[in-house]
Motif scaffolding. Sequence first.
Motif, PDB file in Angstrom:
ATOM      1  N   LYS A  46       5.700  51.430  12.524  1.00  0.00           N
ATOM      2  CA  LYS A  46       4.365  50.867  12.260  1.00  0.00           C
ATOM      3  C   LYS A  46       3.565  50.778  13.558  1.00  0.00           C
ATOM      4  O   LYS A  46       2.386  51.112  13.586  1.00  0.00           O
ATOM      5  N   ASN A  47       4.207  50.340  14.646  1.00  0.00           N
ATOM      6  CA  ASN A  47       3.525  50.259  15.943  1.00  0.00           C
ATOM      7  C   ASN A  47       3.053  51.637  16.387  1.00  0.00           C
ATOM      8  O   ASN A  47       1.910  51.805  16.819  1.00  0.00           O
ATOM      9  N   GLN A  48       3.922  52.628  16.295  1.00  0.00           N
ATOM     10  CA  GLN A  48       3.568  53.984  16.710  1.00  0.00           C
ATOM     11  C   GLN A  48       2.451  54.557  15.843  1.00  0.00           C
ATOM     12  O   GLN A  48       1.560  55.235  16.338  1.00  0.00           O
ATOM     13  N   LEU A  65     -10.870  47.533   8.915  1.00  0.00           N
ATOM     14  CA  LEU A  65      -9.520  47.397   8.371  1.00  0.00           C
ATOM     15  C   LEU A  65      -8.474  47.676   9.457  1.00  0.00           C
ATOM     16  O   LEU A  65      -7.485  46.948   9.575  1.00  0.00           O
ATOM     17  N   TYR A  66      -8.689  48.701  10.265  1.00  0.00           N
ATOM     18  CA  TYR A  66      -7.788  49.051  11.365  1.00  0.00           C
ATOM     19  C   TYR A  66      -7.707  47.915  12.381  1.00  0.00           C
ATOM     20  O   TYR A  66      -6.636  47.573  12.880  1.00  0.00           O
ATOM     21  N   TYR A  67      -8.841  47.287  12.671  1.00  0.00           N
ATOM     22  CA  TYR A  67      -8.879  46.163  13.606  1.00  0.00           C
ATOM     23  C   TYR A  67      -7.974  45.035  13.108  1.00  0.00           C
ATOM     24  O   TYR A  67      -7.191  44.469  13.866  1.00  0.00           O
ATOM     25  N   TYR A  68      -8.068  44.708  11.828  1.00  0.00           N
ATOM     26  CA  TYR A  68      -7.257  43.624  11.279  1.00  0.00           C
ATOM     27  C   TYR A  68      -5.774  44.007  11.169  1.00  0.00           C
ATOM     28  O   TYR A  68      -4.901  43.150  11.313  1.00  0.00           O
ATOM     29  N   LYS A  69      -5.485  45.280  10.933  1.00  0.00           N
ATOM     30  CA  LYS A  69      -4.088  45.730  10.943  1.00  0.00           C
ATOM     31  C   LYS A  69      -3.484  45.554  12.336  1.00  0.00           C
ATOM     32  O   LYS A  69      -2.335  45.126  12.472  1.00  0.00           O
ATOM     33  N   LEU A  70      -4.262  45.906  13.358  1.00  0.00           N
ATOM     34  CA  LEU A  70      -3.800  45.708  14.739  1.00  0.00           C
ATOM     35  C   LEU A  70      -3.542  44.227  15.008  1.00  0.00           C
ATOM     36  O   LEU A  70      -2.518  43.856  15.585  1.00  0.00           O
ATOM     37  N   GLU A  75       0.614  39.891  15.869  1.00  0.00           N
ATOM     38  CA  GLU A  75       1.267  38.635  15.489  1.00  0.00           C
ATOM     39  C   GLU A  75       2.736  38.869  15.133  1.00  0.00           C
ATOM     40  O   GLU A  75       3.604  38.086  15.523  1.00  0.00           O
ATOM     41  N   VAL A  76       3.023  39.948  14.409  1.00  0.00           N
ATOM     42  CA  VAL A  76       4.403  40.258  14.041  1.00  0.00           C
ATOM     43  C   VAL A  76       5.245  40.508  15.292  1.00  0.00           C
ATOM     44  O   VAL A  76       6.349  39.980  15.434  1.00  0.00           O
ATOM     45  N   VAL A  77       4.715  41.308  16.206  1.00  0.00           N
ATOM     46  CA  VAL A  77       5.449  41.635  17.434  1.00  0.00           C
ATOM     47  C   VAL A  77       5.646  40.386  18.288  1.00  0.00           C
ATOM     48  O   VAL A  77       6.718  40.163  18.838  1.00  0.00           O
ATOM     49  N   GLU A  78       4.618  39.555  18.367  1.00  0.00           N
ATOM     50  CA  GLU A  78       4.725  38.325  19.152  1.00  0.00           C
ATOM     51  C   GLU A  78       5.771  37.388  18.563  1.00  0.00           C
ATOM     52  O   GLU A  78       6.498  36.738  19.298  1.00  0.00           O
ATOM     53  N   GLN A  79       5.840  37.292  17.263  1.00  0.00           N
ATOM     54  CA  GLN A  79       6.848  36.438  16.629  1.00  0.00           C
ATOM     55  C   GLN A  79       8.247  36.939  16.929  1.00  0.00           C
ATOM     56  O   GLN A  79       9.144  36.159  17.186  1.00  0.00           O
ATOM     57  N   LYS A  80       8.426  38.249  16.915  1.00  0.00           N
ATOM     58  CA  LYS A  80       9.738  38.818  17.235  1.00  0.00           C
ATOM     59  C   LYS A  80      10.088  38.570  18.694  1.00  0.00           C
ATOM     60  O   LYS A  80      11.235  38.367  19.044  1.00  0.00           O
ATOM     61  N   ARG A  81       9.080  38.589  19.553  1.00  0.00           N
ATOM     62  CA  ARG A  81       9.328  38.415  20.979  1.00  0.00           C
ATOM     63  C   ARG A  81       9.740  36.988  21.293  1.00  0.00           C
ATOM     64  O   ARG A  81      10.617  36.754  22.109  1.00  0.00           O
ATOM     65  N   THR A  82       9.098  36.012  20.667  1.00  0.00           N
ATOM     66  CA  THR A  82       9.400  34.623  20.973  1.00  0.00           C
ATOM     67  C   THR A  82      10.685  34.170  20.310  1.00  0.00           C
ATOM     68  O   THR A  82      11.311  33.230  20.773  1.00  0.00           O
ATOM     69  N   GLY A  83      11.083  34.818  19.255  1.00  0.00           N
ATOM     70  CA  GLY A  83      12.315  34.419  18.573  1.00  0.00           C
ATOM     71  C   GLY A  83      13.542  35.003  19.247  1.00  0.00           C
ATOM     72  O   GLY A  83      13.471  35.901  20.081  1.00  0.00           O
ATOM     73  N   SER A  84      14.663  34.442  18.933  1.00  0.00           N
ATOM     74  CA  SER A  84      15.913  34.979  19.431  1.00  0.00           C
ATOM     75  C   SER A  84      16.788  35.299  18.232  1.00  0.00           C
ATOM     76  O   SER A  84      16.564  34.815  17.139  1.00  0.00           O
ATOM     77  N   SER A  85      17.759  36.142  18.462  1.00  0.00           N
ATOM     78  CA  SER A  85      18.648  36.498  17.368  1.00  0.00           C
ATOM     79  C   SER A  85      20.089  36.235  17.769  1.00  0.00           C
ATOM     80  O   SER A  85      20.442  36.288  18.942  1.00  0.00           O
ATOM     81  N   ILE A  86      20.866  35.930  16.784  1.00  0.00           N
ATOM     82  CA  ILE A  86      22.284  35.683  16.989  1.00  0.00           C
ATOM     83  C   ILE A  86      23.034  36.784  16.277  1.00  0.00           C
ATOM     84  O   ILE A  86      22.747  37.106  15.124  1.00  0.00           O
TER      85      ILE A  86
END
Length: 138
Positions: A46-48, A65-70, A75-86
Amino acid sequence: MRNNFSTQLRQSLLAYKQTNLLHPGFILVILLTIGILSGCVNHKAKNQELLAENYQTLSNDDLILYYYKLKDQIEVVEQKRTGSSISLGLGLGSFGHRSGGSGSVGVTTGGSQRDIATDLRDRRNEVRVELKNRGITP
């Protein structure tokens, strides 16, 4: 001597049956790993896809529409970055007449997502300038 070999072979087969890799816990770990990896691949694709879009050729409505998709993808990428996984790993195996098992637990953080989020933010800013040049306010 032949009888000793047969006995060892039977013991090895019995040990293998006891540590069969088709154990439900092992299957669960494999399925979870596949699910997590496929989720990562989907976000990366999706990022690519978003970064490959030629926003200058889009119509006004598609550009908004493209602006809002970005914005949503940032937000999705930022949430993944701040979270950690076990992660949890289990292993079973046998060698000869010996069998054993092992386990491991790991914790990771999403620090590698920073460059992707930066690229998406840069593209969003470029799109914002394009919207402004067209006289459109999102």
